[in-house]
Structures are given as C-alpha cells and as structure tokens.
Design a protein around this motif. Structure first.
Motif, short mmCIF file in Angstrom:
data_model
loop_
_atom_site.label_atom_id
_atom_site.label_comp_id
_atom_site.label_asym_id
_atom_site.label_seq_id
_atom_site.Cartn_x
_atom_site.Cartn_y
_atom_site.Cartn_z
N THR A 28 0.83 -1.20 0.00
CA THR A 28 0.00 0.00 0.00
C THR A 28 0.87 1.25 0.00
O THR A 28 2.04 1.21 0.41
N TRP B 197 0.06 5.39 0.88
CA TRP B 197 -0.92 6.43 1.21
C TRP B 197 -0.73 7.69 0.38
O TRP B 197 -1.58 8.58 0.41
N ILE C 250 -3.15 7.06 -3.37
CA ILE C 250 -4.53 6.58 -3.23
C ILE C 250 -5.37 7.02 -4.42
O ILE C 250 -5.42 8.20 -4.76
N GLU D 26 -8.06 2.03 -3.58
CA GLU D 26 -8.45 2.91 -2.47
C GLU D 26 -7.38 3.03 -1.40
O GLU D 26 -7.43 3.96 -0.57
N ILE D 27 -6.42 2.12 -1.33
CA ILE D 27 -5.34 2.25 -0.35
C ILE D 27 -3.97 2.27 -1.04
O ILE D 27 -2.96 1.93 -0.44
N GLY D 28 -3.96 2.67 -2.31
CA GLY D 28 -2.70 2.90 -3.01
C GLY D 28 -2.02 1.67 -3.58
O GLY D 28 -0.83 1.73 -3.91
#
Length: 576
Positions: free
Chosen positions: A343, A345, A348, A362-364
C-alpha cells in the motif's frame, strides 16, 4: 396432450419431493444458530431452550422435515425468524417485483435477440453475421454485476438520466417504476438476448435450407416474404420454447442484479436471508424458485423443445485470449511488477499513468499487479471447479446411463432436483456452509456444476451402449466395469471436453460472483470479483477501479466460450 401433461406432472412429483429435501437441508448448510440470533443478548440456557421448543428445533431432523413438508402442502411455508412475518406473505410481496424485472428483461432480450438472429441467419457468413455472433458471445461473457456497475456510472452518475437504485411499484407510479427498472432489465436481459439470438439464428438456418423455402423463392416471392412469412414462422417454435425455459431461469438470475440496483425482489430477499441466517425464508424462496423452474421445464417439454444451437468457429481467437491470461498468471512471480499487497498512502486512487498503468486502488495498491495476480485465482477456480464437477458427475452419469432401470430413475430424479436448484444460490449456500475462502468457493462451484455432467454423460452413454462394439464386448464375456471403462467412456469424451470448456467460463463468473459477495477469495489477496466489490464504492472518485476487473472477466470468459464453440464444431462428426 392432456395425457402427456399428466405424465410429466407425475414424473415431476418425485423431483419436487427431492427438491423439498434439498431445500430443507439448506438450513443444515448455513453456518450460525438462528436461536442465538433471535435471543439477542439473552443468551442464558433457559431462554435458548424455550426458543428451541417454540420453533420445534429440538425435534429430530426427520420430524422437523415432515412438519415443514406438511405446511408446504397446505401453503404454509413457515415464519421468518427475523421479522416474524409469514414466508408466504414475504414471497407474495417480493415475487411481483422480480416478475416485473423478468418480464421487462425478456422483452429487452426478445427485441434485441430475435431480430439479430434473423439478420445473422439471412446474411450467414457476412460481416453482419460475424458481428452478431461476437455481440452474442459478449453478452454471454459479461458478468451482469459489472455491467450494472458500469451502467450506473455512465447513465446515472455521469449523465444523470436514470436513478441508480430503488424501486417503485408499477401500480403506484408507472413512469417512476419504468425508470427504476430499465437499467436492471437491460442488464439481466443482455445474456438472454445473446442466447435468443444464437438459437434464432440456428433455427432460421435450418429452415432456410428446406425444400419449401427454395420453392417459395422459385415462385418469385420477395426476400422479405420468404423470411418473415415462411421461414420465421416455422423457426419460431424452438425460440418460443427456449423463451419459456429462460423465463424460469430469470427468477434465479435476478439475485445479483437486484443486489446491485437495490431492488426489493426475490433475489435480494434470498441473499439477505442467507446472510441473516433466516432459514425459513431461504427454504421458501428456493422452493418457489425450483417449482417455477420445473413448471417452465414442463412448458418447454409440452412445446417439444429439443434443439441445439450452432456456435461460431473462432477457437484460435479464444485460445490466444486464454493463453495470454494463463501466461500472465504463471509469470506473475517473475514479472517486474509491484507487490499486489503493498500500500501507499501517497498514491490513493490515482488514475492510469506511466507509473500506475491501470491506476491505483483505495489504499494505493497497484491495480495492474493485482489484476495479474488475480488472474491466478480466477483461472485456478475455473479449472479446479470443473475438474471437481467432472470427477464427481461423469462416473454417476456413466452408471445411470449404463445400468438404466431403477438406478437411472433414482439418479435422474436426484439430478433433476439439483438442476432445479438455482446454480448461484446453491453455490452461495455451499460456500457459506464451508466458510469464505477460494478453496471452499471452488468446491461449492464444482458441486453445483456436477448435475450438468451427470445429465450429459447419461445421455451420451445411452446413445453409445447399444452400438455393435459394445454388444460384442458383452458377447465375449467382459464385465460391466471393463465395458464402461474401455468401450463406452473413451467414446463419450469429446462432448464432455466441450462441456468442460464451456463450464470453465461459467465457473470463472461464479467465482467472481462469490468473491464479489465476500464468499470467495478473501482480502487482502487479489481477486477480480472482490476488486469489483470494493470498486463499486468509488465509482465517482476512481471509476478505473471497476473498469479493469470487469474487462478481464469478460475477456477470459469470452475466450473460453470461443474455445468451446470451436471444439464443438471440430468434434461434431457431421462436420467431417
């Protein structure tokens, strides 16, 4: 005709009895205890025992089944454990909604599929024919929940033409009702239109080559008169009977469509009941669906439908598509791509770019990487599920077709009952019982697909077992196992291979559907279905999250469908 109908109804009675047993057995498959759910915070033994006694859940299972069956015969399907409403009342409330959706879907399907089939048949071998077949295969290959998400994004979010969800009764506000049902009906009718188109084309091709059509042309009739007055009328019977069969399947096919568009119909009722452990509602809805399916089968039998449709021959294209995804899945560990679980941030919901070719989620996480790794789950689910169905279904069908008699009768009635159970609902129930995981989803899909191979194998064995070489094997004293293994099974393998290839396509969509509902591949492991489940929450902010998983499912499924079409044509002895 009345005698024939009476005989069919008599044959359907044992099937309905088996269906009732299977439906009642669903409560044993669903996890959880409804008594605990009804008790709420009152979990003391006395309260639980009192509730069990009130619901007769402490009785032996056979006694519970007979009591429930007696209620079914009298029209009492029980009471919802969640709301306390009679199940029959819930069905009466929800069934008209699904019937309206099914009727509108069938109208869409007939308006699109039948004219397209006629045009494709009249212009056989032309670009129009090829295009119509491609569109039909596309309709069969697109998962309806992805198509629904894309329509919501385009028509509701971006254009604002139609409401994205909800329902209004046609008797309260007809205009609003039609507005809310147009998109769901189109989504549900797409696959049916494709099926109708291909059957119409196949039926028209058979009629157009008949002698009386050549005579009509020789008499100087115009092309329109030949097609509409003579050809189409005689080709209409199998199309009508197919429509009757498909209408029965629509009641079960509305499950995901109603879930996507938040339509309070039969499909949403069954999904909510499964997740709420409302056993009585599950039993009542599935039983009604199975009865509806059997009634439509009866209609189809009365109309004497027994026609196979032709498939196009584009196996090479399908092979290239499937090979591409297989290579991607196998090469995933060595490809220079990002970690599918990593992930970021700072990344995103980024759109496609040079760094993130397909964008980020949605979380990269990198969508391209998750797509490639997700191919492993989808392809493995398709192949292993069908392997389970073949390994379990073929031996049973072989025994039924070879021995006949009571063995065949019992297996056939059991198979009819399984076929009457909606495929996706059975898979959902089995997956819920086994627990959410990719392995359990594959087992559930395989067992749900098993009846297809039982029926296919039985039919093939019955046509082969009377051949001279089989009679010769019996004459020289070979045993049953030797005859089945050495003489019958090798001669029925081709149609089984073709069906397996086509069923892989269905299994891939089924796995995506289960993952979409949270019963398949579990997070954070990538799966195309679970990726779509997350993507539906970010349609306005990051629509690319929904583009790629749905497109991948479409391409893989259409690839396997094309391979199946090509195999069927190649293995058809009439083509040689």
């Amino acid at each position: 005709m009345l005698i024939y109908i009476a005989k069919r109804l008599m044959v359907a009675l044992p099937t309905l009895l088996i269906v009732s047993m299977l439906v009642f057995g669903l409560q044993m498959l669903l996890p959880g205890d409804p008594v605990l759910a009804m008790a709420g915070e009152e979990r003391d033994p006395e309260t639980l025992a009192r509730i069990r006694e009130q619901l007769h859940l402490d009785d032996p299972v056979p006694v519970q089944y007979l009591r429930w069956l007696g209620g079914v015969v009298t029209g009492d399907l029980g009471t919802s454990l969640r709301t306390g409403e009679p199940v029959s009342q819930l069905i009466v409330q929800k069934l008209p909604v699904t019937i309206q959706l099914a009727v509108m879907s069938m109208i869409f399907a007939m308006l699109i599929g039948i004219p397209a089939g006629i045009i494709a048949a009249v212009r056989k071998g032309s670009v129009t024919d090829w295009l119509a077949n491609f569109v039909a295969l596309s309709g069969l290959s697109i998962p309806n929940f992805w198509l629904g998400i894309m329509l919501i994004l385009l028509v509701s979010v971006n254009l604002g033409w139609l409401p994205a969800s909800g329902y209004e009764s046609i008797f309260v506000d007809p205009v609003r009702s039609l507005q809310t049902m147009i998109m769901p009906a189109f989504v549900l009718g797409t696959g049916l239109a494709a099926t109708l188109m291909r059957h119409t084309r196949s039926s028209m091709l058979g009629v157009l080559s008949a002698d009386y059509i050549r005579t009509a042309r020789a008499k100087g009739l115009t092309g329109r008169q030949v097609v509409l007055k003579h050809s189409f009328r005689n080709a209409l019977l199998p199309v009508i009977t197919l429509t009757a069969l498909l209408f029965g399947e629509l009641l079960a096919g509305a499950v995901l469509t109603e879930q996507i568009f938040t339509i309070p119909g039969f499909g949403k009722l069954i999904v909510d009941a499964v997740f709420n452990r409302d056993y009585a509602v599950v039993q009542g809805v599935v039983l009604c669906t199975a009865v509806g399916f059997l009634l439509m089968n009866l209609v189809a039998d009365v109309l004497r439908f027994w026609r196979k449709f032709r498939r196009n021959r584009a196996a090479l294209v399908g092979g290239i598509i499937v090979a591409f995804f297989v290579l991607l899945a196998l090469a995933a560990p060595i490809l220079p791509i990002a970690d599918p679980l990593a992930t970021s941030w700072t990344a995103i919901r980024l759109p496609p770019s040079a760094e993130y070719w397909l964008g980020s989620d949605e979380i990269g996480r990198d969508i391209l990487s998750r797509m490639i790794w997700g191919a492993q789950a989808s392809l493995m689910a398709g192949v292993i599920s069908v392997a389970i169905a073949v390994v379990t279904g073929v031996p049973i069908g072989l025994i039924a077709g070879y021995f006949g008699g009571w063995t065949d009768t019992i297996i056939s009635r059991f198979t009819d009952a399984l076929l009457a159970m909606p495929f996706l609902i059975m898979a959902i129930a089995l997956a819920a019982f086994l627990g959410p995981s990719l392995t359990n989803a594959m087992i559930a899909i395989g067992l749900s697909a098993m009846p297809i191979f039982i029926r296919l194998t039985r039919a093939q064995v019955m046509s082969v077992k009377t051949e001279d070489y089989v009679e010769g094997a019996r004459a020289i004293g070979l045993g049953h196992m030797a005859i089945m293994g050495r003489y019958i099974l090798p001669n029925i393998v081709p149609p089984i291979i073709v069906q397996a290839t086509l069923t892989i396509a269905t299994a891939i969509i089924a796995e995506a559907s289960l993952s979409f509902l949270g019963l398949g591949q579990q997070a954070p492991a990538p799966s195309w279905g679970s990726m779509l489940n997350v993507a539906k929450n970010f349609l306005t902010q990051a629509p690319w999250m929904a583009w790629w998983p749905g497109a991948a499912i479409f391409l893989v499924v259409i690839g396997f469908n094309l391979i199946g079409d090509g195999l069927r044509d190649a293995l058809d002895p009439r083509e040689h």
